[in-house]
Design an enzyme around this catalytic site. Structure first.
Site, short mmCIF file in Angstrom:
data_model
loop_
_atom_site.label_atom_id
_atom_site.label_comp_id
_atom_site.label_asym_id
_atom_site.label_seq_id
_atom_site.Cartn_x
_atom_site.Cartn_y
_atom_site.Cartn_z
N GLY A 264 0.86 -1.19 0.00
CA GLY A 264 0.00 0.00 0.00
C GLY A 264 0.88 1.22 0.00
O GLY A 264 2.04 1.16 -0.43
N CYS A 267 2.92 5.51 -2.76
CA CYS A 267 3.68 5.39 -4.02
C CYS A 267 3.33 4.15 -4.85
O CYS A 267 2.85 4.28 -5.97
CB CYS A 267 5.17 5.41 -3.71
SG CYS A 267 5.71 7.01 -3.09
#
Ligand code: NAD
Length: 440
Positions: A264, A267
């Site tokens: 997660g 980025c």
């Protein structure tokens, strides 16, 4: 060396500004969020990043670092201007460049001489040229002619160890179009250059691709080991031994081979989608990246299936969630796997007692729609008290050595979901828990 400006004082901008000031340079950090700037000026850092507060404080004290919401002042005073604003995903998965281009325009509105505009935000190939166009058009509209150079200088820092990463990078990538810009950028990074940090100097397009190609590769590596873990689980193999042995192969390396609930953060999810979008746009499908994003979504849901199939009907069941930030040592919850897992568990009828050492503030607004189905607790022990199951989603260090006897006694049922594989099955089972992890 003249002053530097950093546009955008978020995770990347604030770290960049503070670290460059700590290298002895004069830095002005800018943000159009007045409240944020006011807060920082009062010595409060709006994000949690270890070491950042004292670094900002020290460099502000020595007058190397200042903060403003006045873009004009910052542009007029600086020769090198970093763009470090967000590039969130648009509806079609591409990177939304509205903030980057807005900043480019603002820079051009106030340019008063030669400037280097350095793009540090993660952007698709071609953005450097777009920024150049926006600046040139705005200068033309103003009827002035100032020289400028565009540089692409993608950032590779990791939240949670951002200061170390910024000051000890594996490499500095500089996409440049002139020797003048290259020379000045090497001057900006002189401290790293002297420390023999490798520099990759290339053109704008290559630098832009390097960032996406790197992030997509890391996301792909995590996804690969997650899929191998899922297979290990079925066939009675231990993914830790598999990953360890794989990692001993110098061609593979042991990093990013830790199975879990899916990646997660601010980025990987958006960058993989944006990179895949870029492939589709140029009709060079990045099928591996497409599969990665799809498999990662499945991985998060697989965790919910794992929990539901062990506990059975979740209606009215109270579960403890430990860790909701997308990784430890940050308060960032952007696209955290916990968001998918928590929402789905509530949909299935569970109520949740949540604890995260730094995530409560962001968690409260990101999960506010769940109302009284979730409660934030003071610590891990109050979260697990009376719960049917405990679910570790983020591996904060303090969860690695919990008092298992105390937890066992305070829980209603004894389901222990370790979605980060931080416990030893034998030890946890010895206390009497039903232990579930990923791939072992
Ligand atoms: P962020 O949302 O934390 O910060 C962006 C900041 O820019 C905000 O404070 C916002 O108020 C400000 N801003 C927006 N528009 C502005 C404008 N017109 N003028 C001035 N300020 C403005 O984002 P972030 O996490 O720091 O990411 C910034 C970029 O760096 C993104 O492209 C991201 O992909 C990339 N990146 C992030 C990380 C990371 O770990 N967060 C690592 C490497 C690269």
């Amino acid at each position: 060396m003249g002053k530097l400006a950093v546009m955008g004082s978020g995770y990347v901008g604030l770290v960049t500004g503070a670290c460059l000031a700590d290298f002895g340079l004069q830095v002005i950090c800018v943000d159009n969020d007045e409240k944020k700037i006011k807060m920082i000026r009062e010595g409060k850092i709006p994000i949690f990043e270890p070491g950042l507060e004292s670094l900002v404080e020290r460099n502000t004290y020595y007058k190397r670092l200042e903060f403003t919401d006045c873009i004009k002042d910052a542009v007029e005073q600086s020769e090198v201007i970093f763009i470090a604003v967000g590039t969130p995903p648009a509806d079609d998965g591409s990177a939304d460049l509205k903030y980057v281009l807005e900043v480019a325009k603002n820079i051009a509105l106030y340019m008063n001489g030669y400037k280097i505009i350095v793009d540090k935000s993660t952007v698709p190939v071609g953005t450097g040229q777009k920024v150049k166009e926006v600046i040139q058009n705005t200068l033309n509209q103003r009827g002035v002619n100032h020289e400028f150079d565009i540089v692409s200088n993608p950032e590779f820092l990791r939240e949670g160890s951002a200061l170390y990463d910024f000051t000890h990078p594996d490499r500095v990538v500089l996409g440049v179009e002139s020797e003048r810009a290259e020379r000045i950028m090497k001057e900006v990074y002189r401290v790293l250059y002297l420390n023999e940090t490798p520099f990759v100097v290339t053109n704008l397009e290559t630098a832009e691709i390097i960032k996406y190609a790197s992030n997509a590769y890391l996301a792909l590596k995590i996804t690969y080991i997650n899929q191998v873990a899922n297979l290990c689980e079925r066939v009675g193999a231990d993914v830790h031994h598999v990953a360890k042995a794989m990692g001993m192969d110098g061609r593979i390396s042991p990093k990013f081979l830790h199975p879990g609930p899916g990646y997660g953060g601010s980025c990987f999810p958006k960058d993989t989608r944006a990179f895949a979008h870029l492939g589709r746009k140029y009709e060079v499908p990045l099928t591996l990246v497409e599969c990665t994003t799809e498999a990662n979504e499945k991985q998060k849901n697989l965790m919910v299936e794992k929990i539901a199939s062990a506990i059975g009907d979740l209606t009215g069941k109270e579960l403890a969630i430990l860790g909701i930030t997308f990784k430890p040592r940050t308060d960032d919850m952007r696209e955290a796997p916990s968001l998918v897992i928590i929402n789905r568990l509530v949909q299935l009828g569970a109520t949740l007692r949540i604890y995260d050492p730094e995530g409560e503030k962001e968690g409260k607004w990101r999960l506010s729609h769940l109302g009284d189905r979730i409660t934030f607790c003071q610590d891990e022990y109050s979260a697990v008290s009376g719960a049917e199951a405990l679910i570790i989603i983020t591996e904060w260090n303090q969860f690695r050595n919990m008092d298992l006897a105390r937890i066992y006694d305070s829980m209603k049922s004894k389901h222990f979901f370790d979605l980060r594989n931080i416990y030893d099955r034998q030890i946890v089972e010895k206390y009497g828990f039903n232990y579930y992890c990923v791939g072992r």
